[in-house]
Design a protein around this motif. Structure first.
Motif, PDB file in Angstrom:
ATOM      1  N   UNK A 134     -33.493 135.451  17.057  1.00  0.00           N
ATOM      2  CA  UNK A 134     -32.703 134.447  16.588  1.00  0.00           C
ATOM      3  C   UNK A 134     -32.904 133.868  15.213  1.00  0.00           C
ATOM      4  N   UNK A 135     -34.201 133.985  14.912  1.00  0.00           N
ATOM      5  CA  UNK A 135     -34.614 133.494  13.516  1.00  0.00           C
ATOM      6  C   UNK A 135     -34.615 132.063  13.801  1.00  0.00           C
ATOM      7  N   UNK A 136     -34.859 131.352  14.801  1.00  0.00           N
ATOM      8  CA  UNK A 136     -34.987 129.838  14.997  1.00  0.00           C
ATOM      9  C   UNK A 136     -36.257 129.495  14.225  1.00  0.00           C
ATOM     10  N   UNK A 137     -36.434 128.210  13.826  1.00  0.00           N
ATOM     11  CA  UNK A 137     -37.506 127.713  13.217  1.00  0.00           C
ATOM     12  C   UNK A 137     -37.875 126.532  13.868  1.00  0.00           C
ATOM     13  N   UNK A 138     -39.432 126.585  14.262  1.00  0.00           N
ATOM     14  CA  UNK A 138     -39.928 125.492  15.037  1.00  0.00           C
ATOM     15  C   UNK A 138     -41.042 124.653  14.096  1.00  0.00           C
ATOM     16  N   UNK A 139     -40.949 123.404  14.161  1.00  0.00           N
ATOM     17  CA  UNK A 139     -41.752 122.505  13.552  1.00  0.00           C
ATOM     18  C   UNK A 139     -42.591 121.711  14.703  1.00  0.00           C
ATOM     19  N   UNK A 140     -43.898 121.630  14.366  1.00  0.00           N
ATOM     20  CA  UNK A 140     -44.512 120.873  15.523  1.00  0.00           C
ATOM     21  C   UNK A 140     -45.909 120.036  14.765  1.00  0.00           C
ATOM     22  N   UNK A 141     -46.583 119.342  15.706  1.00  0.00           N
ATOM     23  CA  UNK A 141     -47.785 118.581  15.187  1.00  0.00           C
ATOM     24  C   UNK A 141     -48.682 119.350  16.080  1.00  0.00           C
ATOM     25  N   UNK A 142     -49.842 120.132  15.688  1.00  0.00           N
ATOM     26  CA  UNK A 142     -50.837 120.751  16.164  1.00  0.00           C
ATOM     27  C   UNK A 142     -51.422 119.939  17.455  1.00  0.00           C
ATOM     28  N   UNK A 143     -51.263 120.930  18.641  1.00  0.00           N
ATOM     29  CA  UNK A 143     -52.031 120.494  19.788  1.00  0.00           C
ATOM     30  C   UNK A 143     -50.958 119.347  20.347  1.00  0.00           C
ATOM     31  N   UNK A 144     -49.918 119.290  20.069  1.00  0.00           N
ATOM     32  CA  UNK A 144     -48.823 118.551  20.761  1.00  0.00           C
ATOM     33  C   UNK A 144     -47.693 119.323  21.025  1.00  0.00           C
ATOM     34  N   UNK A 145     -47.638 120.083  22.164  1.00  0.00           N
ATOM     35  CA  UNK A 145     -46.564 120.684  22.434  1.00  0.00           C
ATOM     36  C   UNK A 145     -45.155 119.994  22.609  1.00  0.00           C
ATOM     37  N   UNK A 146     -45.416 118.719  23.051  1.00  0.00           N
ATOM     38  CA  UNK A 146     -44.138 117.866  23.321  1.00  0.00           C
ATOM     39  C   UNK A 146     -43.432 117.724  21.621  1.00  0.00           C
ATOM     40  N   UNK A 147     -44.253 117.767  20.664  1.00  0.00           N
ATOM     41  CA  UNK A 147     -43.551 117.403  19.470  1.00  0.00           C
ATOM     42  C   UNK A 147     -42.695 118.596  18.950  1.00  0.00           C
ATOM     43  N   UNK A 148     -42.876 119.647  19.489  1.00  0.00           N
ATOM     44  CA  UNK A 148     -41.907 120.886  18.889  1.00  0.00           C
ATOM     45  C   UNK A 148     -40.456 120.740  18.917  1.00  0.00           C
ATOM     46  N   UNK A 149     -39.917 120.848  17.606  1.00  0.00           N
ATOM     47  CA  UNK A 149     -38.387 120.782  17.668  1.00  0.00           C
ATOM     48  C   UNK A 149     -37.845 121.995  16.973  1.00  0.00           C
ATOM     49  N   UNK A 150     -37.019 122.639  17.255  1.00  0.00           N
ATOM     50  CA  UNK A 150     -36.329 123.852  16.885  1.00  0.00           C
ATOM     51  C   UNK A 150     -35.309 123.528  15.939  1.00  0.00           C
ATOM     52  N   UNK A 151     -35.264 124.588  14.771  1.00  0.00           N
ATOM     53  CA  UNK A 151     -34.151 124.123  13.905  1.00  0.00           C
ATOM     54  C   UNK A 151     -33.462 125.513  13.669  1.00  0.00           C
ATOM     55  N   UNK A 152     -32.103 125.495  13.184  1.00  0.00           N
ATOM     56  CA  UNK A 152     -31.505 126.593  12.692  1.00  0.00           C
ATOM     57  C   UNK A 152     -31.926 126.966  11.396  1.00  0.00           C
TER      58      UNK A 152
END
Length: 96
Positions: free
Chosen positions: A49-67
């Motif tokens: 689906x080509x989604x983009x994920x941004x995150x703080x390393x070592x913090x799974x709860x920080x992940x946000x997915x963008x289009x």
């Protein structure tokens, strides 16, 4: 056959010169790892689906997915948007 060489790129050469350069990298399927104020972050585009994920390393709860990569530039980092700091972060890894 010649011997392989390892190409070393300085942090300054690895730095994004503009948000457009970052968007192009992500659009092409690139992966970016960087640090800002002593903390590691990443942005990756993957999947069918080509989604983009941004995150703080070592913090799974920080992940946000963008289009889109443009939307990913809104990723919040300590009260700042990635868009406002992308040319200042220390890029530790970048593909494409």
């Amino acid at each position: 056959m010649g011997e392989g060489k390892i190409l070393w790129i300085s942090p300054e050469e690895n730095r994004f010169q503009s948000s457009g350069e970052f968007k192009w990298c992500i659009f092409c399927g690139g992966e970016v790892e960087f640090s800002w104020r002593g903390k590691a972050y990443g942005v990756v585009r993957y999947g069918k689906d080509g989604k983009i994920t941004a995150y703080a390393a070592g913090e799974p709860a920080s992940e946000i997915t963008f289009d889109t990569a443009d939307e990913a530039l809104e990723f919040p980092i300590n009260g700042e948007r990635l868009r406002d700091i992308i040319t200042k972060v220390e890029v530790t890894f970048r593909s494409i």
